[in-house]
Design a protein around this motif. Structure first.
Motif, PDB file in Angstrom:
ATOM      1  N   LYS A  37      13.932  65.699 -10.642  1.00 49.37           N
ATOM      2  CA  LYS A  37      14.516  64.533 -11.557  1.00 49.37           C
ATOM      3  C   LYS A  37      13.475  64.382 -12.461  1.00 49.37           C
ATOM      4  O   LYS A  37      13.760  63.759 -13.521  1.00 49.37           O
ATOM      5  N   LEU A  38      12.257  64.717 -12.506  1.00 48.81           N
ATOM      6  CA  LEU A  38      11.081  64.295 -13.334  1.00 48.81           C
ATOM      7  C   LEU A  38      11.267  65.255 -14.745  1.00 48.81           C
ATOM      8  O   LEU A  38      10.980  64.971 -15.969  1.00 48.81           O
ATOM      9  N   ASP A  39      11.268  66.671 -14.260  1.00 45.00           N
ATOM     10  CA  ASP A  39      11.277  67.679 -15.661  1.00 45.00           C
ATOM     11  C   ASP A  39      12.132  68.842 -15.211  1.00 45.00           C
ATOM     12  O   ASP A  39      11.722  69.869 -14.876  1.00 45.00           O
ATOM     13  N   PRO A  40      13.508  68.406 -14.898  1.00 47.56           N
ATOM     14  CA  PRO A  40      14.521  69.503 -14.711  1.00 47.56           C
ATOM     15  C   PRO A  40      14.368  70.800 -15.449  1.00 47.56           C
ATOM     16  O   PRO A  40      14.368  72.006 -14.834  1.00 47.56           O
ATOM     17  N   ALA A  41      14.198  70.673 -16.653  1.00 48.65           N
ATOM     18  CA  ALA A  41      14.200  71.776 -17.562  1.00 48.65           C
ATOM     19  C   ALA A  41      12.845  72.686 -17.151  1.00 48.65           C
ATOM     20  O   ALA A  41      13.134  73.972 -17.236  1.00 48.65           O
ATOM     21  N   ALA A  42      11.952  72.242 -17.330  1.00 46.75           N
ATOM     22  CA  ALA A  42      10.714  73.092 -16.825  1.00 46.75           C
ATOM     23  C   ALA A  42      10.877  73.733 -15.628  1.00 46.75           C
ATOM     24  O   ALA A  42      10.624  74.736 -15.479  1.00 46.75           O
ATOM     25  N   TYR A  43      11.208  72.838 -14.544  1.00 48.08           N
ATOM     26  CA  TYR A  43      11.152  73.101 -12.853  1.00 48.08           C
ATOM     27  C   TYR A  43      12.261  74.352 -12.875  1.00 48.08           C
ATOM     28  O   TYR A  43      11.802  75.250 -12.178  1.00 48.08           O
ATOM     29  N   PHE A  44      13.379  74.208 -13.322  1.00 44.80           N
ATOM     30  CA  PHE A  44      14.400  75.171 -13.436  1.00 44.80           C
ATOM     31  C   PHE A  44      13.996  76.397 -14.043  1.00 44.80           C
ATOM     32  O   PHE A  44      14.254  77.538 -13.629  1.00 44.80           O
ATOM     33  N   ALA A  45      13.422  76.247 -15.080  1.00 45.92           N
ATOM     34  CA  ALA A  45      13.108  77.592 -15.987  1.00 45.92           C
ATOM     35  C   ALA A  45      12.020  78.218 -15.194  1.00 45.92           C
ATOM     36  O   ALA A  45      11.796  79.572 -15.005  1.00 45.92           O
ATOM     37  N   ALA A  46      10.854  77.713 -14.389  1.00 41.51           N
ATOM     38  CA  ALA A  46       9.809  78.049 -13.787  1.00 41.51           C
ATOM     39  C   ALA A  46      10.487  78.848 -12.409  1.00 41.51           C
ATOM     40  O   ALA A  46       9.828  79.896 -12.182  1.00 41.51           O
ATOM     41  N   MET A  47      11.660  78.296 -11.793  1.00 38.07           N
ATOM     42  CA  MET A  47      12.136  79.052 -10.819  1.00 38.07           C
ATOM     43  C   MET A  47      13.044  80.101 -11.273  1.00 38.07           C
ATOM     44  O   MET A  47      13.660  80.981 -10.296  1.00 38.07           O
ATOM     45  N   GLY A  48      13.384  80.312 -12.535  1.00 38.96           N
ATOM     46  CA  GLY A  48      14.069  81.395 -13.086  1.00 38.96           C
ATOM     47  C   GLY A  48      15.699  81.109 -13.235  1.00 38.96           C
ATOM     48  O   GLY A  48      16.393  81.945 -13.178  1.00 38.96           O
ATOM     49  N   LEU A  49      15.960  79.551 -12.882  1.00 33.54           N
ATOM     50  CA  LEU A  49      17.360  79.350 -12.938  1.00 33.54           C
ATOM     51  C   LEU A  49      17.833  79.221 -14.175  1.00 33.54           C
ATOM     52  O   LEU A  49      17.177  78.973 -15.125  1.00 33.54           O
ATOM     53  N   SER A  50      18.967  79.619 -14.605  1.00 33.84           N
ATOM     54  CA  SER A  50      19.813  79.439 -15.779  1.00 33.84           C
ATOM     55  C   SER A  50      20.040  78.318 -16.396  1.00 33.84           C
ATOM     56  O   SER A  50      20.118  77.191 -15.470  1.00 33.84           O
ATOM     57  N   PRO A  51      20.283  78.129 -17.675  1.00 32.52           N
ATOM     58  CA  PRO A  51      20.610  76.780 -18.127  1.00 32.52           C
ATOM     59  C   PRO A  51      21.921  76.317 -17.604  1.00 32.52           C
ATOM     60  O   PRO A  51      22.220  75.189 -17.574  1.00 32.52           O
ATOM     61  N   GLU A  52      22.838  77.323 -17.264  1.00 27.42           N
ATOM     62  CA  GLU A  52      23.968  76.770 -16.606  1.00 27.42           C
ATOM     63  C   GLU A  52      23.844  76.038 -15.227  1.00 27.42           C
ATOM     64  O   GLU A  52      24.354  75.090 -14.815  1.00 27.42           O
ATOM     65  N   THR A  53      22.876  76.439 -14.423  1.00 27.46           N
ATOM     66  CA  THR A  53      22.451  75.572 -13.194  1.00 27.46           C
ATOM     67  C   THR A  53      21.842  74.394 -13.633  1.00 27.46           C
ATOM     68  O   THR A  53      22.236  73.471 -12.847  1.00 27.46           O
ATOM     69  N   LEU A  54      20.961  74.317 -14.601  1.00 31.74           N
ATOM     70  CA  LEU A  54      20.666  72.954 -14.991  1.00 31.74           C
ATOM     71  C   LEU A  54      21.439  72.091 -15.387  1.00 31.74           C
ATOM     72  O   LEU A  54      21.744  70.818 -15.001  1.00 31.74           O
ATOM     73  N   ALA A  55      22.563  72.480 -16.026  1.00 33.24           N
ATOM     74  CA  ALA A  55      23.838  71.723 -16.589  1.00 33.24           C
ATOM     75  C   ALA A  55      24.461  71.294 -15.473  1.00 33.24           C
ATOM     76  O   ALA A  55      24.924  70.055 -15.416  1.00 33.24           O
ATOM     77  N   TYR A  56      24.751  72.148 -14.327  1.00 33.34           N
ATOM     78  CA  TYR A  56      25.426  71.824 -13.358  1.00 33.34           C
ATOM     79  C   TYR A  56      25.045  70.751 -12.569  1.00 33.34           C
ATOM     80  O   TYR A  56      25.478  69.591 -12.006  1.00 33.34           O
ATOM     81  N   MET A  57      23.475  70.822 -12.522  1.00 33.50           N
ATOM     82  CA  MET A  57      22.706  69.725 -11.827  1.00 33.50           C
ATOM     83  C   MET A  57      22.824  68.369 -12.402  1.00 33.50           C
ATOM     84  O   MET A  57      22.800  67.411 -11.735  1.00 33.50           O
ATOM     85  N   GLU A  58      22.563  68.467 -13.665  1.00 35.06           N
ATOM     86  CA  GLU A  58      22.330  67.251 -14.598  1.00 35.06           C
ATOM     87  C   GLU A  58      23.916  66.415 -14.474  1.00 35.06           C
ATOM     88  O   GLU A  58      23.921  65.493 -14.868  1.00 35.06           O
ATOM     89  N   ALA A  59      25.060  67.349 -14.531  1.00 35.71           N
ATOM     90  CA  ALA A  59      26.372  66.791 -14.448  1.00 35.71           C
ATOM     91  C   ALA A  59      26.681  66.206 -13.263  1.00 35.71           C
ATOM     92  O   ALA A  59      27.895  65.572 -13.118  1.00 35.71           O
ATOM     93  N   MET A  60      25.957  66.335 -11.923  1.00 35.39           N
ATOM     94  CA  MET A  60      26.007  65.686 -10.778  1.00 35.39           C
ATOM     95  C   MET A  60      26.359  64.001 -10.998  1.00 35.39           C
ATOM     96  O   MET A  60      25.749  63.561 -11.495  1.00 35.39           O
ATOM     97  N   PRO A  61      27.359  63.644 -10.112  1.00 36.76           N
ATOM     98  CA  PRO A  61      27.798  62.179 -10.277  1.00 36.76           C
ATOM     99  C   PRO A  61      26.476  61.231  -9.796  1.00 36.76           C
ATOM    100  O   PRO A  61      25.609  61.995  -8.859  1.00 36.76           O
ATOM    101  N   SER A  62      26.155  60.222 -10.320  1.00 29.96           N
ATOM    102  CA  SER A  62      25.010  59.477 -10.025  1.00 29.96           C
ATOM    103  C   SER A  62      25.106  59.195  -8.167  1.00 29.96           C
ATOM    104  O   SER A  62      24.276  59.061  -7.801  1.00 29.96           O
ATOM    105  N   TRP A  63      26.513  58.838  -7.969  1.00 27.30           N
ATOM    106  CA  TRP A  63      26.477  58.542  -6.618  1.00 27.30           C
ATOM    107  C   TRP A  63      26.047  59.691  -5.588  1.00 27.30           C
ATOM    108  O   TRP A  63      25.545  59.398  -4.315  1.00 27.30           O
ATOM    109  N   LEU A  64      26.271  60.903  -6.056  1.00 22.45           N
ATOM    110  CA  LEU A  64      25.613  62.020  -5.193  1.00 22.45           C
ATOM    111  C   LEU A  64      24.339  62.028  -5.331  1.00 22.45           C
ATOM    112  O   LEU A  64      23.521  62.572  -4.229  1.00 22.45           O
ATOM    113  N   THR A  65      23.796  61.745  -6.168  1.00 16.76           N
ATOM    114  CA  THR A  65      22.075  61.641  -6.174  1.00 16.76           C
ATOM    115  C   THR A  65      21.663  60.997  -5.270  1.00 16.76           C
ATOM    116  O   THR A  65      20.387  61.224  -4.332  1.00 16.76           O
TER     117      THR A  65
END
Length: 150
Positions: A37-65
């Motif tokens: 939630k605080l720094d998803p781009a840096a956190y996901f990059a540090a874990m080696g996850l793709s930009p697609e995964t970041l986009a997927y997580m950021e597109a989650m509906p707010s109610w799901l959060t």
């Protein structure tokens, strides 16, 4: 002592060990949620996850959060409550299971999940999370029945 308040029973060493391990395990989930939630781009990059995964997580509906938060913070609270020997640990772990179930149901039914989120390491982690929550519900209920919690 008030007759309506039952005395807590002394606990075994393994109660403290399991409660401590519970806090360590669930602290990772709290860290993961916070960093996501605080720094998803840096956190996901540090874990080696793709930009697609970041986009997927950021597109989650707010109610799901909200349900994701219930899953993560319910388990974290349950762990703290176990260490405090509170009967409310049982409820906190049930709240966590609800959050996990709704989050997982949405992920499985919404489609569009990036391939790396269905890779064996991610699936194994999902199984471990489910097993952990179910175990901590069982364990906290057992601790309540034995009189370790009040």
């Amino acid at each position: 002592m008030n007759a309506t308040v039952a005395a807590r029973q002394p606990v075994t060493w393994h109660y403290w060990a399991i409660s401590g391990l519970s806090l360590l395990w669930n602290s990772f989930g709290a860290y993961d949620y916070t960093m996501s939630k605080l720094d998803p781009a840096a956190y996901f990059a540090a874990m080696g996850l793709s930009p697609e995964t970041l986009a997927y997580m950021e597109a989650m509906p707010s109610w799901l959060t909200i349900f994701w938060a219930l899953g993560v913070w319910g388990s974290f609270a349950g762990s703290v409550l176990l260490l405090l020997r509170s009967r409310h640990a049982v409820t906190a772990f049930w709240v966590s299971l609800l959050g996990l179930a709704v989050s997982q149901a949405w992920q499985l039914s919404a489609g569009g999940m990036p391939a790396e989120m269905t890779a064996p390491p991610m699936l194994l982690m999902t199984v471990l999370i489910w097993a952990g929550v179910i175990f901590f519900i069982w364990y906290s209920r057992r601790a309540l029945a034995k009189g370790y919690l009040r």
